[in-house]
Design a protein around this motif. Structure first.
Motif, PDB file in Angstrom:
ATOM      1  N   LYS A   1       0.843  -1.209   0.000  1.00 22.52           N
ATOM      2  CA  LYS A   1       0.000   0.000   0.000  1.00 22.52           C
ATOM      3  C   LYS A   1       0.876   1.257   0.000  1.00 22.52           C
ATOM      4  O   LYS A   1       0.620   2.202  -0.734  1.00 22.52           O
ATOM      5  N   LYS A   2       1.896   1.226   0.863  1.00 25.88           N
ATOM      6  CA  LYS A   2       2.808   2.373   0.960  1.00 25.88           C
ATOM      7  C   LYS A   2       3.447   2.669  -0.394  1.00 25.88           C
ATOM      8  O   LYS A   2       3.509   3.806  -0.837  1.00 25.88           O
ATOM      9  N   LEU A   3       3.881   1.586  -1.022  1.00 22.41           N
ATOM     10  CA  LEU A   3       4.551   1.725  -2.302  1.00 22.41           C
ATOM     11  C   LEU A   3       3.601   2.292  -3.353  1.00 22.41           C
ATOM     12  O   LEU A   3       3.966   3.199  -4.108  1.00 22.41           O
ATOM     13  N   SER A   4       2.362   1.796  -3.342  1.00 21.23           N
ATOM     14  CA  SER A   4       1.467   2.271  -4.383  1.00 21.23           C
ATOM     15  C   SER A   4       1.106   3.746  -4.156  1.00 21.23           C
ATOM     16  O   SER A   4       0.917   4.497  -5.109  1.00 21.23           O
ATOM     17  N   GLN A   5       1.070   4.173  -2.877  1.00 19.64           N
ATOM     18  CA  GLN A   5       0.875   5.608  -2.591  1.00 19.64           C
ATOM     19  C   GLN A   5       2.030   6.425  -3.176  1.00 19.64           C
ATOM     20  O   GLN A   5       1.837   7.452  -3.804  1.00 19.64           O
ATOM     21  N   LYS A   6       3.236   5.927  -2.934  1.00 19.21           N
ATOM     22  CA  LYS A   6       4.437   6.610  -3.420  1.00 19.21           C
ATOM     23  C   LYS A   6       4.412   6.734  -4.939  1.00 19.21           C
ATOM     24  O   LYS A   6       4.716   7.783  -5.498  1.00 19.21           O
ATOM     25  N   ILE A   7       4.039   5.619  -5.588  1.00 20.70           N
ATOM     26  CA  ILE A   7       3.999   5.620  -7.045  1.00 20.70           C
ATOM     27  C   ILE A   7       2.979   6.646  -7.535  1.00 20.70           C
ATOM     28  O   ILE A   7       3.248   7.434  -8.438  1.00 20.70           O
ATOM     29  N   LYS A   8       1.825   6.659  -6.871  1.00 18.24           N
ATOM     30  CA  LYS A   8       0.770   7.596  -7.273  1.00 18.24           C
ATOM     31  C   LYS A   8       1.235   9.036  -7.170  1.00 18.24           C
ATOM     32  O   LYS A   8       0.919   9.883  -7.988  1.00 18.24           O
ATOM     33  N   LYS A   9       1.996   9.332  -6.112  1.00 17.13           N
ATOM     34  CA  LYS A   9       2.453  10.711  -5.916  1.00 17.13           C
ATOM     35  C   LYS A   9       3.696  11.030  -6.733  1.00 17.13           C
ATOM     36  O   LYS A   9       4.252  12.119  -6.620  1.00 17.13           O
ATOM     37  N   GLY A  10       4.185  10.046  -7.483  1.00 16.87           N
ATOM     38  CA  GLY A  10       5.392  10.268  -8.274  1.00 16.87           C
ATOM     39  C   GLY A  10       6.650  10.334  -7.435  1.00 16.87           C
ATOM     40  O   GLY A  10       7.618  10.996  -7.780  1.00 16.87           O
TER      41      GLY A  10
ATOM     42  N   SER B   1      10.385   6.895 -17.385  1.00 15.86           N
ATOM     43  CA  SER B   1       9.162   6.433 -18.053  1.00 15.86           C
ATOM     44  C   SER B   1       8.530   5.268 -17.309  1.00 15.86           C
ATOM     45  O   SER B   1       7.314   5.143 -17.288  1.00 15.86           O
ATOM     46  N   ALA B   2       9.367   4.433 -16.675  1.00 17.21           N
ATOM     47  CA  ALA B   2       8.804   3.312 -15.913  1.00 17.21           C
ATOM     48  C   ALA B   2       7.991   3.838 -14.741  1.00 17.21           C
ATOM     49  O   ALA B   2       6.892   3.353 -14.460  1.00 17.21           O
ATOM     50  N   ALA B   3       8.512   4.854 -14.061  1.00  8.90           N
ATOM     51  CA  ALA B   3       7.796   5.425 -12.926  1.00  8.90           C
ATOM     52  C   ALA B   3       6.470   6.034 -13.375  1.00  8.90           C
ATOM     53  O   ALA B   3       5.446   5.891 -12.708  1.00  8.90           O
ATOM     54  N   LYS B   4       6.501   6.685 -14.558  1.00  8.38           N
ATOM     55  CA  LYS B   4       5.275   7.288 -15.092  1.00  8.38           C
ATOM     56  C   LYS B   4       4.239   6.218 -15.415  1.00  8.38           C
ATOM     57  O   LYS B   4       3.063   6.333 -15.109  1.00  8.38           O
ATOM     58  N   LEU B   5       4.737   5.145 -16.040  1.00  9.44           N
ATOM     59  CA  LEU B   5       3.859   4.046 -16.430  1.00  9.44           C
ATOM     60  C   LEU B   5       3.221   3.412 -15.190  1.00  9.44           C
ATOM     61  O   LEU B   5       2.025   3.134 -15.152  1.00  9.44           O
TER      62      LEU B   5
END
Ligand SMILES: Nc1nc2c(ncn2[C@@H]2O[C@H](COP(=O)(O)OP(=O)(O)OP(=O)(O)O)[C@@H](O)[C@H]2O)c(=O)[nH]1
Ligand SMILES: [Mg+2]
Length: 445
Positions: free
Chosen positions: A311-320, A417-421
């Motif tokens: 969950k933490k990771l997906s929050q981080k990804i969402k916030k870039g 680009s991976a982070a954006k994807l």
């Protein structure tokens, strides 16, 4: 693995239109027959399958969809041995005792360690008994593997009798409340009376819940014969097919259970510890037909990914905010999932891709060694904040990692680009449903 078979099934199915005639059915069945034989499926099993499929298609109406469904359901039936266990089955009263048997070099020790790890990831306490006292380095091999992977091993220094070690190990497994005891045994180049006597003694004394035979996928029909002899002498309750990654035909996995009347329980799909998969007929058939196997993927993922961390990771990804440290952590966990090639076949629609890629080795691939070198040349701050990287810093990193600045730029661009994807993907339904499936899988352990 299943590449050849998957392709052949597709070509047979494509011989039929939505609704079709007798001639087309004959043609499709002939293609299917050739394909199965070419993939090394045992001829009697091929014959049996074809009769069943033909009968069913005629009953339901000749057409592509019925043909496809009939292949699936009959294949599943052939793989399922009525009344016998699938995957790993725990005894009512722990410890569940499993005797691992097979010829020399077949993969007993590797499979023992993989199975111990598989069970450990599912929250079980596993003890391995080092009962190969034939080969000088056998105990040493186990000691190293167990230490490396944090598994518990039982051995007796300078004891020569496997039976003594096994009995003491069973005592320990009982008194220390282990869930499972896996007994690694010695192999021989061919079946001999001494080996069988040793195994029979172990069986009589330990009264194991399961006796697994480890068959080398590369040994083909010879291997099936040997398994049959072990079965006559000992009574085998399951087969583990090792080195399946090296077998491009895959037919042996489809016929071994039927030929022996013993279920295939696990397949070894690589040399690494995570490369062991439960062999569950409906899931395997789905993979062979190119429809993926999200259930196994979710299960595997759930064993290595902590729900809170995810969950933490997906929050981080969402916030870039996904950074290089996260990247390293993720790479380590992905390694625990095992062979990438095998993972691809579990994702619906990607089995084609799997047959085209070489397996990616996350420890040794040139690209990944470079990426790691780059990240280790960064300062802690830079790893946390990729946006800090200006030209001067990039130059320093390139120098530190022994790479050109072009290479560093290329990697940073890919990372961006991976982070954006990932950010885009994290908002989508697909991710959510995979998370849900992982939660489901967790509850089943
Ligand atoms: N590629 C691949 N290699 C495997 C697999 N399983 C085992 N091996 C390799 O096969 C070789 C023999 O494996 P072991 O586990 O030592 O075989 P064993 O049956 O214990 O052999 P003995 O103890 O000598 O009887 C090792 O080099 C393993 O790395 C697999 O699933 N895939
Ligand atoms: Mg061994």
């Amino acid at each position: 693995m299943f590449e050849v078979i998957s392709e052949s099934f597709k070509s047979a199915v494509n011989k039929l239109r939505f609704v079709d005639d007798e001639k087309a059915l004959k043609n499709a069945l002939e293609t299917l027959k050739k394909a199965l034989l070419k993939a090394d499926v045992y001829h009697k099993v091929v014959k049996e399958l074809l009769v069943l499929i033909e009968e069913e298609v005629r009953k339901n109406g000749i057409g592509q969809k019925h043909f496809l469904n009939s292949i699936k359901s009959n294949l599943e039936n052939v793989l399922r041995i009525k009344g016998s266990n699938q995957g790993f089955v725990f005894a009512q009263k722990p410890p569940t005792v499993v005797l691992m048997t097979g010829l020399q070099g077949g993969g007993k020790t590797t499979s023992t360690v993989k199975l111990a790890n598989y069970l450990k990831l599912r929250g079980k306490r596993v003890l391995i008994a080092a009962c190969d006292l034939q080969r000088l380095a056998a105990v040493e091999q186990l000691k190293q593997l167990c230490e490396l992977n944090e598994l518990e091993l039982f051995w007796l220094e300078s004891e020569k009798k496997p039976l003594k070690v096994a009995q003491a190990a069973l005592q320990k497994a009982k008194s220390s409340l282990f869930d499972v005891l896996l007994v690694d045994t010695a192999g021989r180049l061919a079946i001999d009376a001494m080996l069988m006597d040793e195994l029979k003694d172990l069986k009589d004394s330990l009264q194991p819940d399961e006796i697994f035979y480890i068959a080398d996928a590369m040994s083909g029909q010879d291997g099936v014969k040997t398994a049959g002899s072990f079965n006559e002498a000992l009574g085998i309750s399951g087969v583990i097919l090792s080195k399946f990654d090296a077998d491009t035909k895959g037919g042996i996995a489809l016929s071994i259970a039927r030929q022996l009347g013993i279920p295939l329980r696990f397949i070894g799909v690589g040399e690494k510890i995570a490369d062991l998969e439960a062999f569950l007929p409906e899931r395997i058939v789905s993979r062979i037909m190119g429809e993926g196997d999200l259930a196994t993927l979710a299960e595997k993922t759930a064993t290595i990914i902590d729900e809170k961390e995810a969950k933490k990771l997906s929050q981080k990804i969402k916030k870039g905010e996904f950074n290089f440290n996260d990247f390293l952590v993720q790479m380590e966990s992905v390694k625990k999932l095992g062979s990438m090639k095998s993972l691809l076949t579990m994702i619906p629609g990607l089995s084609n891709v799997a047959s085209q890629v070489k397996d990616l080795d996350l420890d040794n691939s040139k690209e990944i060694v470079r990426i790691k070198a780059m990240i280790s040349s960064m300062t802690p701050k830079e790893r946390e904040m990729p946006s800090l990287l200006n030209n001067a810093r990039k130059r320093r990193i390139a120098q530190g990692a022994g790479l050109s600045q072009v290479e560093v730029n290329r990697f940073l661009k890919q990372f961006g680009s991976a982070a954006k994807l990932a950010r885009k993907f994290s908002g989508q339904k697909g991710m959510e449903s995979l998370m849900q499936m992982m939660n489901q899988a967790r509850k089943q352990f």
